[in-house]
Design an enzyme around this catalytic site. Structure first.
Site, mmCIF file in Angstrom:
data_model
loop_
_atom_site.group_PDB
_atom_site.id
_atom_site.type_symbol
_atom_site.label_atom_id
_atom_site.label_comp_id
_atom_site.label_asym_id
_atom_site.label_seq_id
_atom_site.Cartn_x
_atom_site.Cartn_y
_atom_site.Cartn_z
ATOM 1 N N TYR A 238 35.829 45.631 43.647
ATOM 2 C CA TYR A 238 35.636 45.841 42.216
ATOM 3 C C TYR A 238 36.368 44.795 41.378
ATOM 4 C CZ TYR A 238 36.419 47.878 37.587
ATOM 5 O OH TYR A 238 36.516 48.062 36.236
ATOM 6 N N LYS A 242 34.770 41.615 39.250
ATOM 7 C CA LYS A 242 35.005 41.596 37.799
ATOM 8 C C LYS A 242 35.728 40.305 37.392
ATOM 9 C CE LYS A 242 34.377 44.424 35.001
ATOM 10 N NZ LYS A 242 33.224 44.609 34.078
#
Length: 493
Positions: A238, A242
């Site tokens: 994640y 990002k």
């Protein structure tokens, strides 16, 4: 800034919102519609095959939520007509060119009308498949940026990232891109997009060649994501994807008016439209849920470390102010950390006590209606002590069960497999969350504090857009807002 009214700026604006079915996205939609009904149009990009399906998803997953209760009460019988006039469900997907919008006439209309883009589309699962996380969190940003560059009237693109793109840094973490400098330098020597897309396709082709089941494909791609993230220096898929999304955004934005907002852990509403509203489990909520049900008897956490949280309505207020304050300005890379660790810190020891106090006074009832008695449990402050605890408490009994199963001709096979699967899942989750439970960083919020000061000095309706985290009484909020909200909206349904 030349503006003295937030509502005046929002009046007659056309806004494109990605990620509107997500927690943050729908709170943003509700706030805009509630405070400025004279907004011209909100286009909500929704993953769907056609307009009918997109509209159905919007009604079911956004407008139909209890979050819109105050707005519904305000408009009463005119609510549906108000929504029809102001909100458009746009079938599409951030992973496709032109955001998946297929109709040429509609595309032209969007390019000519959109003035603000709010990009909150993301997969926030720490353990997501690499191909999915990369497509949405990294390359999806490029698709949004490409779309934004075609919007003739665009005044601001606001991208929602996460404060944890910093990786596992310690100390004061600045509102800049310094945590990514090494990666940016390395990317000068190779084509990241081509390399990672190629590796993903190669891995998927390998799985297809052996006719792997969907479960095997999913687990393999999850493991692959963790492997790639750690190779580049990030703890999970994640935050890595990002971070890469931010890198591509900053490298490709040219003169586009761009703001990046990096929230910390986003929690239930503080006040608006009512306190305690939440959708799904946020980072800390899984711990609260396991604890109240008596399933969490030990916890890997450093009690002295700060747990950085921000209520979602405060985050939305900061986003709206940031849009208004930075509209039509294309200078520099503006990044805002929106959290609480620097100016109003809450540590894990305090949080643990609040949760213990709440469920001691208000115990969870099990399926038989009996109250679950909670204890302080065992707190382990390092991964080494946690592994030792798990080995003694669970791994040794599992080895004993394995021996018994073999001795009795696989008689205990089902029990053994189930126990082993659950234990492996727990260890995987702990490894994923370890960087945050033992996080040693404090997020600098100089830019955000300056934004708040500017807002107080420049805007007449600033009290309706409060995002000053220093006003939060954490004990009051956790005990009387967040936990009751979690129980009402997520756990008891």
């Amino acid at each position: 800034m030349g503006l003295d009214s937030i509502l005046g700026y929002l009046q007659n604006k056309t806004i494109l919102i990605t990620g509107a079915t997500g927690f943050l996205g729908m709170v943003f939609v509700e706030k805009i519609l509630r405070v400025q009904p004279n907004v011209k149009k909100l286009y909500l990009l929704v993953r769907a095959s056609d307009t009918k399906s997109a509209t159905h998803r919007m009604q079911d997953e956004i407008i139909g939520k209890e979050l819109f209760r105050v707005l519904r009460e305000k408009w009463r019988t005119d609510f549906d007509s108000f929504i029809s006039e102001k909100v458009v469900a746009l079938p599409g997907d951030v992973t496709f060119e032109n955001l998946g919008v297929k109709e040429p006439r509609l595309m032209e209309e969007l390019y000519n009308e959109i003035q603000i883009i709010f990009n909150s589309a993301a997969t926030t699962n720490f353990d997501e498949r690499y191909d999915i996380s990369l497509a949405v969190n990294t390359f999806g940003v490029l698709q949004v940026l490409s779309f934004a560059n075609k919007c003739f009237k665009l005044q601001i693109l606001l991208h929602v990232s996460t404060a944890y793109v910093c990786g596992e840094r310690a100390g004061l973490i600045l509102e800049d891109s310094s945590s990514m400098d090494k990666m940016v330098k390395e990317m000068g020597n190779f084509d990241f997009e081509a390399v990672e897309k190629g590796l993903v396709q190669e891995k998927l082709n390998e799985l297809k060649a052996i006719d792997a089941s969907e479960e095997v494909v999913t687990n393999t791609m999850k493991d692959f994501g963790i492997k790639r993230a750690r190779l580049y220096g990030w703890p999970n898929t994640y935050v890595f994807t990002k971070a890469m999304g931010e890198i591509f955004l900053q490298r490709s934005k040219d003169n586009l008016p761009l703001v990046v907002v990096r929230p910390t852990i986003v929690t239930s509403t503080y006040k608006e439209p009512f306190s305690g509203w939440i959708q799904g489990f946020r980072t800390i909520d899984s711990v609260i849920a396991g604890y109240c049900k008596g399933k969490l008897t030990c916890l890997l956490v450093d009690p002295a470390r700060v747990l950085d949280m921000i209520p979602v309505d405060m985050l939305v207020n900061s986003i709206i102010i940031a849009m208004v304050a930075n509209a039509n300005q294309s200078s520099g890379n503006i990044i805002y950390h929106v959290g609480s660790s620097l100016r109003n810190p809450l540590n894990f020891f305090q949080m643990h006590n609040f949760i213990f106090q709440y469920f001691t006074k208000n115990p969870w009832l099990d399926k038989d209606g009996k109250p679950v008695i909670v204890t302080k449990g065992t707190v382990l402050t390092t991964m080494a002590t946690f592994r030792m605890y798990m080995n003694i408490r669970y791994m040794l009994p599992l080895k004993g069960l394995k021996f018994m199963n073999k001795a009795f001709g696989q008689y205990f096979q089902e029990i053994y497999v189930n126990y082993s699967r659950k234990l492996n899942l727990v260890m995987r989750l702990v490894e994923l969350y370890e960087p945050y439970m033992l996080f040693k960083g404090i997020f600098d919020d100089t830019n955000t504090e300056k934004l708040w000061r500017t807002a107080r000095d420049s805007f007449i309706e600033v009290e309706s857009f409060n995002f000053d985290a220093t006003c939060i009484d954490w004990e009051e909020y956790i005990m009387h807002t967040h936990i009751p909200g979690l129980l009402k909206h997520v756990l008891i349904k």
